[in-house]
Design an enzyme around this catalytic site. Sequence first.
Site, PDB file in Angstrom:
ATOM      1  N   ASP A  99      -1.294 -52.702   4.784  1.00 57.39           N
ATOM      2  CA  ASP A  99      -1.747 -54.095   4.724  1.00 57.39           C
ATOM      3  C   ASP A  99      -2.488 -54.279   3.400  1.00 57.39           C
ATOM      4  OD1 ASP A  99      -2.480 -56.412   7.115  1.00 57.39           O
ATOM      5  OD2 ASP A  99      -3.624 -56.488   5.244  1.00 57.39           O
ATOM      6  N   VAL A 150       1.106 -62.574   7.028  1.00 56.46           N
ATOM      7  CA  VAL A 150       0.710 -63.938   7.380  1.00 56.46           C
ATOM      8  C   VAL A 150       1.909 -64.917   7.295  1.00 56.46           C
ATOM      9  CG1 VAL A 150       0.000 -64.366   4.984  1.00 56.46           C
ATOM     10  CG2 VAL A 150      -1.056 -65.658   6.806  1.00 56.46           C
ATOM     11  N   LYS A 191       5.565 -64.223   2.106  1.00 59.66           N
ATOM     12  CA  LYS A 191       6.667 -63.412   2.663  1.00 59.66           C
ATOM     13  C   LYS A 191       7.745 -63.151   1.614  1.00 59.66           C
ATOM     14  CE  LYS A 191       6.167 -64.660   7.548  1.00 59.66           C
ATOM     15  NZ  LYS A 191       5.753 -63.403   8.160  1.00 59.66           N
ATOM     16  N   SER A 210       7.524 -65.943  13.195  1.00 61.34           N
ATOM     17  CA  SER A 210       7.740 -66.678  14.447  1.00 61.34           C
ATOM     18  C   SER A 210       8.640 -67.892  14.249  1.00 61.34           C
ATOM     19  CB  SER A 210       6.425 -67.240  14.986  1.00 61.34           C
ATOM     20  OG  SER A 210       5.456 -66.278  15.045  1.00 61.34           O
ATOM     21  N   HIS A 217      12.172 -60.389  15.775  1.00 61.16           N
ATOM     22  CA  HIS A 217      10.988 -61.134  16.216  1.00 61.16           C
ATOM     23  C   HIS A 217      10.426 -60.558  17.506  1.00 61.16           C
ATOM     24  CE1 HIS A 217       9.213 -64.979  18.089  1.00 61.16           C
ATOM     25  NE2 HIS A 217       8.331 -64.491  17.237  1.00 61.16           N
ATOM     26  N   ASN A 240       3.937 -61.238  21.404  1.00 70.22           N
ATOM     27  CA  ASN A 240       2.575 -60.727  21.488  1.00 70.22           C
ATOM     28  C   ASN A 240       2.175 -60.555  22.967  1.00 70.22           C
ATOM     29  OD1 ASN A 240      -0.102 -60.157  20.886  1.00 70.22           O
ATOM     30  ND2 ASN A 240      -0.668 -62.315  20.708  1.00 70.22           N
ATOM     31  N   ASN A 296      10.387 -69.599  21.481  1.00 75.09           N
ATOM     32  CA  ASN A 296       9.419 -70.581  20.985  1.00 75.09           C
ATOM     33  C   ASN A 296       9.960 -72.007  21.058  1.00 75.09           C
ATOM     34  OD1 ASN A 296       7.265 -68.905  20.564  1.00 75.09           O
ATOM     35  ND2 ASN A 296       7.799 -68.453  18.436  1.00 75.09           N
TER      36      ASN A 296
HETATM   37  N1  LIG Z   1       0.381 -63.854  16.724  1.00 73.32           N
HETATM   38  C1  LIG Z   1       1.473 -63.939  17.455  1.00 73.32           C
HETATM   39  O1  LIG Z   1       1.411 -64.212  18.652  1.00 73.32           O
HETATM   40  C2  LIG Z   1       2.807 -63.689  16.816  1.00 73.32           C
HETATM   41  C3  LIG Z   1       3.927 -63.460  17.631  1.00 73.32           C
HETATM   42  C4  LIG Z   1       5.170 -63.195  17.042  1.00 73.32           C
HETATM   43  C5  LIG Z   1       5.306 -63.203  15.660  1.00 73.32           C
HETATM   44  N2  LIG Z   1       4.201 -63.455  14.877  1.00 73.32           N
HETATM   45  C6  LIG Z   1       4.381 -63.426  13.419  1.00 73.32           C
HETATM   46  O2  LIG Z   1       3.906 -62.188  12.920  1.00 73.32           O
HETATM   47  C7  LIG Z   1       3.407 -62.361  11.595  1.00 73.32           C
HETATM   48  C8  LIG Z   1       1.978 -61.845  11.536  1.00 73.32           C
HETATM   49  O3  LIG Z   1       1.203 -62.538  12.475  1.00 73.32           O
HETATM   50  P1  LIG Z   1      -0.164 -61.946  13.048  1.00 73.32           P
HETATM   51  O4  LIG Z   1      -0.489 -62.749  14.249  1.00 73.32           O
HETATM   52  O5  LIG Z   1      -0.085 -60.463  13.120  1.00 73.32           O
HETATM   53  O6  LIG Z   1      -1.147 -62.363  11.858  1.00 73.32           O
HETATM   54  P2  LIG Z   1      -2.503 -61.682  11.378  1.00 73.32           P
HETATM   55  O7  LIG Z   1      -3.225 -62.717  10.630  1.00 73.32           O
HETATM   56  O8  LIG Z   1      -3.181 -60.976  12.510  1.00 73.32           O
HETATM   57  O9  LIG Z   1      -1.989 -60.543  10.349  1.00 73.32           O
HETATM   58  C9  LIG Z   1      -1.377 -60.864   9.138  1.00 73.32           C
HETATM   59  C10 LIG Z   1      -1.703 -59.751   8.157  1.00 73.32           C
HETATM   60  O10 LIG Z   1      -0.991 -59.944   6.944  1.00 73.32           O
HETATM   61  C11 LIG Z   1      -1.786 -59.373   5.924  1.00 73.32           C
HETATM   62  N3  LIG Z   1      -1.270 -59.795   4.632  1.00 73.32           N
HETATM   63  C12 LIG Z   1      -1.341 -61.024   4.070  1.00 73.32           C
HETATM   64  N4  LIG Z   1      -0.706 -61.029   2.887  1.00 73.32           N
HETATM   65  C13 LIG Z   1      -0.203 -59.770   2.711  1.00 73.32           C
HETATM   66  C14 LIG Z   1       0.564 -59.156   1.689  1.00 73.32           C
HETATM   67  N5  LIG Z   1       0.961 -59.835   0.604  1.00 73.32           N
HETATM   68  N6  LIG Z   1       0.899 -57.851   1.819  1.00 73.32           N
HETATM   69  C15 LIG Z   1       0.499 -57.152   2.913  1.00 73.32           C
HETATM   70  N7  LIG Z   1      -0.222 -57.687   3.920  1.00 73.32           N
HETATM   71  C16 LIG Z   1      -0.562 -58.988   3.813  1.00 73.32           C
HETATM   72  C17 LIG Z   1      -3.171 -59.850   6.247  1.00 73.32           C
HETATM   73  O11 LIG Z   1      -4.158 -59.065   5.587  1.00 73.32           O
HETATM   74  C18 LIG Z   1      -3.187 -59.687   7.772  1.00 73.32           C
HETATM   75  O12 LIG Z   1      -3.709 -58.432   8.154  1.00 73.32           O
HETATM   76  C19 LIG Z   1       3.534 -63.849  11.282  1.00 73.32           C
HETATM   77  O13 LIG Z   1       4.729 -64.065  10.583  1.00 73.32           O
HETATM   78  C20 LIG Z   1       3.616 -64.491  12.663  1.00 73.32           C
HETATM   79  O14 LIG Z   1       4.329 -65.694  12.657  1.00 73.32           O
HETATM   80  C21 LIG Z   1       2.962 -63.682  15.429  1.00 73.32           C
END
Ligand SMILES: NC(=O)c1ccc[n+]([C@@H]2O[C@H](COP(=O)([O-])OP(=O)(O)OC[C@H]3O[C@@H](n4cnc5c(N)ncnc54)[C@H](O)[C@@H]3O)[C@@H](O)[C@H]2O)c1
Length: 288
Positions: A36, A95, A101, A123, A144, A147, A195
Amino acid sequence: MKIDELRSVCVVGAGLMGRQIALNTAHHGYAVRLWDASPAQMASARGWLDEYVASRISKGRWTKDEADAAGSRLVFAADLVEAAREADLAIEAVVEDLEVKRAVFADLDRVCPPRAVLATNSSTFVSSLVANATKRPAQVANLHYFNPAMVMEVVEVVQGPHTSPETVALLLEFARRTGKRPILLQKEIEGFIANRLLWALSREACFLLDGGYATFEEIDLAAEKALGHPMGPFRLIDLTGIDLAYLIRTARHRTTGRDEDRPPRCIEERYRAGRYGRKTGRGFYTYE
Ligand SMILES: NC(=O)c1ccc[n+]([C@@H]2O[C@H](COP(=O)([O-])OP(=O)(O)OC[C@H]3O[C@@H](n4cnc5c(N)ncnc54)[C@H](O)[C@@H]3O)[C@@H](O)[C@H]2O)c1
């Protein structure tokens, strides 16, 4: 690449999702490197890992040997190069910001071996939006998770127009070998299946509430007791956050311009009042 040649997995992003995806993959026998960009998130993921594994053992779900083996297969990498240079599969879980991304995919493309498949856990964004940041679009797709990723039984695999059948077959089998039931989408669509179903239900629930047809308690009761959903749409929005619900809808409305994607009144009013749901003690319901 054949599934039996897939041994090493890189996970980028160690937040809520990335850390769970990494541990689930390691638990099923793969060598995983997690990285990360935020050192604080790396530290938090390490702390979470220790606690989670200890709780699995104390609840009798994992043996000590099983937990040690999973832990030893999961490496916290010092940088992206260390995380990705030997990867057969890279899973991006950073994020939900398209530009971030795309930059991660361009970096992964540079660092990962040419055989590696690159998957996004987004997502909502389809992989077409990131595939053209790489020189290997045939090896890019959506994978995908839901959670909490350690627990939820299914993952969605989305085939883009650029994705090769070999990549899809590899991801479907990888999902099975890591304890998940894959759901395949043969064409790209924003939000995928689960979703979109959830959005449709919550849009209709808000329409009924804003139109004065019923209270939110009655609408939740119908979803829970007549349809058998474990949680009604308003209870669920309170849990996931009214702030998130508002921001997602605002972003969608900006993209599509469609009236039906505008945040509904019942969400907008609570968002503006700072009533974000469980996390603030008040949303639709009031919490102790
Ligand atoms: N939260 C949910 O319920 C859920 C469910 C399914 C999918 N998602 C998807 O999963 C992905 C992450 O979501 P999350 O809930 O874990 O978010 P989160 O905010 O908990 O984690 C995101 C992480 O990305 C890191 N980050 C940001 N920029 C970065 C970079 N350039 N290089 C490396 N790391 C970087 C941040 O430091 C952070 O730790 C998103 O695309 C989200 O849509 C989330």
